[in-house]
Design a protein around this motif. Structure first.
Motif, PDB file in Angstrom:
ATOM      1  N   LYS A   1      -6.834  -1.961   2.634  1.00  0.00           N
ATOM      2  CA  LYS A   1      -5.614  -2.725   2.395  1.00  0.00           C
ATOM      3  C   LYS A   1      -5.668  -3.325   0.986  1.00  0.00           C
ATOM      4  CE  LYS A   1      -5.007  -3.827   7.291  1.00  0.00           C
ATOM      5  NZ  LYS A   1      -4.988  -4.879   8.334  1.00  0.00           N
ATOM      6  N   PRO A   2      -4.515  -3.592   0.374  1.00  0.00           N
ATOM      7  CA  PRO A   2      -4.509  -4.101  -1.007  1.00  0.00           C
ATOM      8  C   PRO A   2      -5.327  -5.366  -1.215  1.00  0.00           C
ATOM      9  CG  PRO A   2      -2.299  -3.442  -0.341  1.00  0.00           C
ATOM     10  CD  PRO A   2      -3.158  -3.358   0.895  1.00  0.00           C
ATOM     11  N   ASP A   3      -5.444  -6.192  -0.156  1.00  0.00           N
ATOM     12  CA  ASP A   3      -6.225  -7.423  -0.268  1.00  0.00           C
ATOM     13  C   ASP A   3      -7.564  -7.315   0.459  1.00  0.00           C
ATOM     14  OD1 ASP A   3      -5.162  -7.272   2.235  1.00  0.00           O
ATOM     15  OD2 ASP A   3      -4.331  -9.292   2.298  1.00  0.00           O
ATOM     16  N   GLY A   4      -8.037  -6.080   0.651  1.00  0.00           N
ATOM     17  CA  GLY A   4      -9.270  -5.851   1.390  1.00  0.00           C
ATOM     18  C   GLY A   4     -10.519  -6.144   0.576  1.00  0.00           C
TER      19      GLY A   4
ATOM     20  N   HIS B   1      -7.484  -4.354  -5.962  1.00  0.00           N
ATOM     21  CA  HIS B   1      -6.579  -4.690  -7.058  1.00  0.00           C
ATOM     22  C   HIS B   1      -6.859  -6.112  -7.537  1.00  0.00           C
ATOM     23  CE1 HIS B   1      -4.313  -1.107  -5.925  1.00  0.00           C
ATOM     24  NE2 HIS B   1      -4.357  -1.547  -4.685  1.00  0.00           N
ATOM     25  N   LYS B   2      -6.693  -6.334  -8.808  1.00  0.00           N
ATOM     26  CA  LYS B   2      -6.959  -7.652  -9.386  1.00  0.00           C
ATOM     27  C   LYS B   2      -6.087  -8.728  -8.756  1.00  0.00           C
ATOM     28  CE  LYS B   2      -7.187 -10.041 -13.854  1.00  0.00           C
ATOM     29  NZ  LYS B   2      -7.043  -9.908 -15.324  1.00  0.00           N
ATOM     30  N   THR B   3      -4.882  -8.375  -8.361  1.00  0.00           N
ATOM     31  CA  THR B   3      -3.938  -9.353  -7.808  1.00  0.00           C
ATOM     32  C   THR B   3      -4.053  -9.504  -6.293  1.00  0.00           C
ATOM     33  OG1 THR B   3      -2.248  -7.620  -7.687  1.00  0.00           O
ATOM     34  CG2 THR B   3      -2.277  -8.993  -9.665  1.00  0.00           C
ATOM     35  N   GLY B   4      -5.007  -8.812  -5.666  1.00  0.00           N
ATOM     36  CA  GLY B   4      -5.146  -8.880  -4.214  1.00  0.00           C
ATOM     37  C   GLY B   4      -5.520 -10.273  -3.735  1.00  0.00           C
ATOM     38  N   LYS B   5      -4.906 -10.727  -2.628  1.00  0.00           N
ATOM     39  CA  LYS B   5      -5.212 -12.027  -2.044  1.00  0.00           C
ATOM     40  C   LYS B   5      -6.327 -11.849  -1.011  1.00  0.00           C
ATOM     41  CE  LYS B   5      -0.596 -13.930  -2.828  1.00  0.00           C
ATOM     42  NZ  LYS B   5       0.600 -14.561  -2.236  1.00  0.00           N
TER      43      LYS B   5
END
Length: 371
Positions: free
Chosen positions: A89-92, A150-154
């Motif tokens: 997932k993008p915030d994984g 991703h750098k912006t992932g929470k």
């Protein structure tokens, strides 16, 4: 639907090449990856002997750790990491462990693929294997890279849980944990260690508790003897494991049968402080829980008075907020006043102001749910 597709993988350890098996998973379907990939140790055929008794030391010479060249190893690493990034997932959370033999190549490829590195964690081995030849320093650590796609992932970071596990202090990036020995080692039918590079449960417990939530899905592409799966099951997470050696798969599945979930209420702090509803000191006054002119008392018996504008006043330190006044009392640059002051009630008894803050926070949470 992705959820339907995931059912046959969830909480399973499956035989097969990890790259091919990961291609079966939907995009963005897992919350975390822990990868204990081949280290490409290139030890050669020369046997190492323990100097005290001249017995042969077991070394990693398995076929799965053998590559023709660094270029071949890099190609393999790039292929499995590419699939990991797709299924995360993008915030994984992406965790990769290695030694000086491979971790610098691994880190470079991670960055080339667009992963954002959050920390490198040094696993300090309290009981490392010695350097038998006496030609180098004893290799007493391995390195884990923690990254997000991703750098912006929470991303998830359970700061308060880690702090609690570390005796109330911030968890550092050097983790002192024993290597896997004794009864924790999974044995083959001859009573010998089944997997040369089995990781300790304590290491995986900390990884999982730090960067995942209960119910999350953790993928281990090189699950070996099943430590990631065992820790995930114990800690209320889901897992998916791939492994190309059938003997490891069978041992890991058998291992899981005896693993029981534990009570997490004494370990995990479910709501990080940064996510809690904010309560200002003045709100306690507005709620009638504190009043102007009331005395606050420190753990050392220092006494201050609440002013009309919600500040504290002291004969030597003047007027300041609950935090600045606490810092002045402690001769510190900063201090959390919520943990320092107690309010003196009219009957002389004391109540921590943080307890009053929790009461107001509870009211605000109920109002938020009702809205």
């Amino acid at each position: 639907m992705p959820k339907e597709r995931m059912k046959k993988y969830l909480n399973k350890i499956l035989l097969g090449d990890c790259i091919e098996r990961m291609r079966e998973l939907p995009d963005g379907s897992v919350d975390a990856v822990f990868a204990d990939s081949p280290y490409n140790l290139q030890l050669g055929e020369k046997t190492l002997y323990r100097p005290e008794d001249q017995t042969a030391a077991r070394a990693v010479r398995d076929s799965w750790d053998s590559f023709e060249s660094n270029a071949a190893y890099d190609e393999f690493t790039r292929a499995w990491m590419t699939e990991c990034k797709r299924v995360l997932k993008p915030d994984g959370a992406m965790w990769v462990i290695g030694s000086y033999h491979n971790i610098f190549r691994v880190g470079s490829i991670l960055q080339d693929l667009g992963f954002w590195i959050l920390n490198d964690i040094v696993w300090v081995k309290n009981n490392p294997m010695p350097n038998f030849r006496g030609t180098r320093f004893t290799n007493a650590h391995e390195t884990m890279i923690w990254a997000t796609p991703h750098k912006t992932g929470k991303y998830t970071f359970n700061y308060e849980t880690m702090k609690k596990l570390n005796g109330g202090k911030q968890m550092r990036s050097d983790w002192d944990i024993n290597i896997c020995l004794g009864e924790e080692r999974i044995k083959d039918k001859n009573g010998k260690s089944l997997h040369n590079t089995q990781k300790p449960m304590d290491l995986l417990r900390r990884v999982i508790l730090s960067s995942t939530k209960p119910g999350d899905i953790i993928l281990d592409p090189f699950i070996g003897s099943g430590t990631t799966a065992a820790a995930a099951k114990e800690l209320g997470r889901n897992f998916i494991g791939f492994e190309q050696d059938e003997s490891y798969v069978n041992a890991a599945i058998a291992r899981l049968e005896s693993v029981k979930p534990i009570d997490l209420s004494e370990i995990e702090i479910s709501t990080p402080k940064r996510d809690e509803i904010k309560v200002a000191f003045n709100e306690l006054i507005e709620a009638g829980l504190l009043y102007s002119g009331q005395t606050l008392v420190s753990p050392r018996g220092e006494r201050v008075m609440i002013t009309r504008d919600g500040q504290l006043t002291h004969s030597l330190h003047g007027k300041a907020s609950i935090h600045i006044m606490a810092a002045k009392m402690q001769r510190s640059a900063s201090f959390n006043g919520w943990d320092y002051w107690s309010a003196q009630k009219r009957d002389g008894s004391l109540v921590p102001i943080d307890d009053l803050r929790k009461y107001v926070r509870g009211i605000k949470q109920d109002m938020k749910k009702a809205a």
